[in-house]
Scaffold this active site. Structure first.
Site, PDB file in Angstrom:
ATOM      1  N   ARG A  69       3.104  -2.518  49.332  1.00  0.00           N
ATOM      2  CA  ARG A  69       4.727  -1.930  48.975  1.00  0.00           C
ATOM      3  C   ARG A  69       5.824  -2.429  49.754  1.00  0.00           C
ATOM      4  NH1 ARG A  69       8.816   0.438  50.749  1.00  0.00           N
ATOM      5  NH2 ARG A  69       7.601   1.927  52.225  1.00  0.00           N
ATOM      6  N   ASP A  70       5.880  -2.162  51.134  1.00  0.00           N
ATOM      7  CA  ASP A  70       7.199  -2.402  51.778  1.00  0.00           C
ATOM      8  C   ASP A  70       7.064  -3.910  51.832  1.00  0.00           C
ATOM      9  OD1 ASP A  70       9.254  -2.519  53.604  1.00  0.00           O
ATOM     10  OD2 ASP A  70       8.305  -0.818  54.920  1.00  0.00           O
ATOM     11  N   HIS A 261       7.126   4.137  61.931  1.00  0.00           N
ATOM     12  CA  HIS A 261       7.243   2.911  60.975  1.00  0.00           C
ATOM     13  C   HIS A 261       8.422   2.135  61.668  1.00  0.00           C
ATOM     14  CE1 HIS A 261       7.210   1.487  56.631  1.00  0.00           C
ATOM     15  NE2 HIS A 261       8.505   1.079  57.270  1.00  0.00           N
ATOM     16  N   CYS A 294      13.621  -4.446  53.566  1.00  0.00           N
ATOM     17  CA  CYS A 294      14.122  -3.489  52.311  1.00  0.00           C
ATOM     18  C   CYS A 294      15.217  -4.497  51.642  1.00  0.00           C
ATOM     19  CB  CYS A 294      14.798  -2.369  52.957  1.00  0.00           C
ATOM     20  SG  CYS A 294      15.287  -1.299  51.535  1.00  0.00           S
TER      21      CYS A 294
END
Ligand SMILES: CC(C)(COP(=O)([O-])OP(=O)([O-])OC[C@H]1O[C@@H](n2cnc3c(N)ncnc32)[C@H](O)[C@@H]1OP(=O)([O-])[O-])[C@@H](O)C(=O)NCCC(=O)NCCSC(=O)C[C@@](C)(O)CC(=O)[O-]
Length: 368
Positions: A69-70, A261, A294
């Protein structure tokens, strides 16, 4: 015992279980302050400088893998659904038990994640493996719910600037939206995990007050999150800033409900983690081959690599139950597809030299 006032902040709390487990030792000549409840032996206060992780009897550490995902959300080349699924299968085969597998954000915002439904519907789930998904709003939640999900992650920002860029709303508005999602998920019996992003700095607003992060963390717990992951979205944190943050956060919750994280932009991921472990952190997020970032966080690079994390933990004697040979293969698989070398030093260094996972563990721990 003479107790003197500590020379250095911060103090950390080590619970009785950890003391008994041998996770922490205290080097006597460096003690600034030790206070143990004689009856329960339950709580000791040390200054952080006095505490060393000995780890021989360390309980397992939970790894929460975010590469699918990330990691993939930040790739410019669209990764086909079958490649995403094969990566997730390989991670599970390596022994990873928590694999964030998709996100149900707006495809207009992140096209790379637009196949969340196909990923979740076609995944062959391994029993005992958790496959959470990232959810921005009720619309995404309703779509994800049709995919037989058991856990979602919601993700308010720790800063106004990043909230506007990532969610198109203020921090407060984001929290209101995520509360609607969390309320529904709790009602549906679906586990909710919370992220707070930009906890150690924002690409738009600069340094962020740990008190602000503590307040958002508390709000996420009040919504029903079972865990909150503190995200250093742009990887600017250092062991020093992690300690400052943790000191504030453990005032509002216990470390077993937190995850860390770290993006590894400045190469501080593992030292930041060590600072977190001093506070009793039990869950760490990482990304296979250091993929990640991101699209809305200027300057963000990949996450702490899972291969580097596992090697580091084996060095500390922490049993992760992850097979590093298979993990390295999973990293190679996705890196080959993306046509770039793994951003994991351990993956690159191990190369094809080891066929046996036990040999790597011996090397990491220097066990003769
Ligand atoms: C929150 C929104 C949706 C607001 O975006 P918006 O544009 O303000 O939303 P909207 O409600 O005005 O809707 C605009 C259009 O998107 C559609 N839409 C709206 N929602 C959905 C949905 N869920 N699924 C599918 N479609 C959706 C909606 O139907 C509409 O379609 P139109 O009428 O124009 O055809 C948007 O800003 C968004 O998707 N943001 C997510 C961005 C993102 O994924 N960022 C990366 C993840 S965060 C991260 O990586 C950090 C983290 C978690 O890893 C922690 C760390 O690293 O520290």
């Amino acid at each position: 015992m003479n107790i003197t006032e500590p020379k250095y902040p911060p103090k950390i709390i080590v619970t009785g279980d950890l003391i008994k487990s041998g996770l922490y030792i205290c080097i006597p000549e460096n003690i600034n302050k030790v206070k143990i409840d004689d009856k329960t032996k339950d709580v000791a206060l040390f200054t952080a400088e006095n505490v060393y992780n000995t780890s021989s009897a360390v309980p397992e550490l939970r790894i929460y893998e975010v590469g699918a995902r990330d990691g993939l959300q930040n790739e410019s080349k669209f990764v086909p659904t079958d490649i995403k699924i094969e990566l997730i299968h390989k991670l599970a085969a390596a022994g990873i038990k928590n694999i964030e597998s998709a996100s149900f954000v707006s495809p207009k915002w992140v096209e790379q994640m637009s196949d969340g439904t196909e990923v979740m519907k076609n995944l062959k789930r391994t029993s005992g493996v958790n496959y959470p998904v990232l959810i921005p709003n009720l619309k995404g939640y309703e779509t994800a719910k049709k995919c037989n999900i058991e856990e979602i992650a919601i993700f308010p920002a720790g800063s106004e600037g990043f909230s506007q860029k990532n969610l198109n709303c203020s921090v407060e508005e984001g929290l209101k939206r995520f509360k609607l999602v969390a309320d529904q998920a709790v009602k549906d019996g679906i586990r909710v995990r919370g992220y707070v992003s930009c906890v150690l700095g924002c690409p738009y607003d600069g340094p962020i007050s740990p008190k602000t992060i503590a307040r958002i963390t508390e709000e996420l717990f009040s919504m029903g999150c079972y865990e909150v992951s503190l995200g250093d979205t742009i990887g600017v944190g250092t062991a020093g800033s992690v300690r400052k943050l943790m000191k504030e956060i453990v005032a509002v919750t216990t470390p077993d409900k937190l995850a860390l994280h770290f993006h590894d932009t400045y190469g501080q991921g593992l030292s930041n983690l060590l600072a977190g472990l001093e506070f009793g952190i039990k869950t760490v997020d990482s990304s296979i081959s250091g993929l990640g970032g991101c699209p809305f966080a200027r300057g963000a690079s990949g996450n702490l690599a899972t291969e580097d994390l596992v090697y580091f933990l084996y060095g500390l004697g922490v049993n992760t139950n992850v097979d590093l040979v298979k993990l390295v293969e999973a990293g190679r698989y996705i890196s080959n597809f993306l046509a770039k070398p793994p951003a994991s030093k351990v993956n690159l260094a191990l190369g094809d030299r080891f066929k046996n996972h036990e040999d790597i563990i011996k090397m990491a721990a220097c066990t003769v």
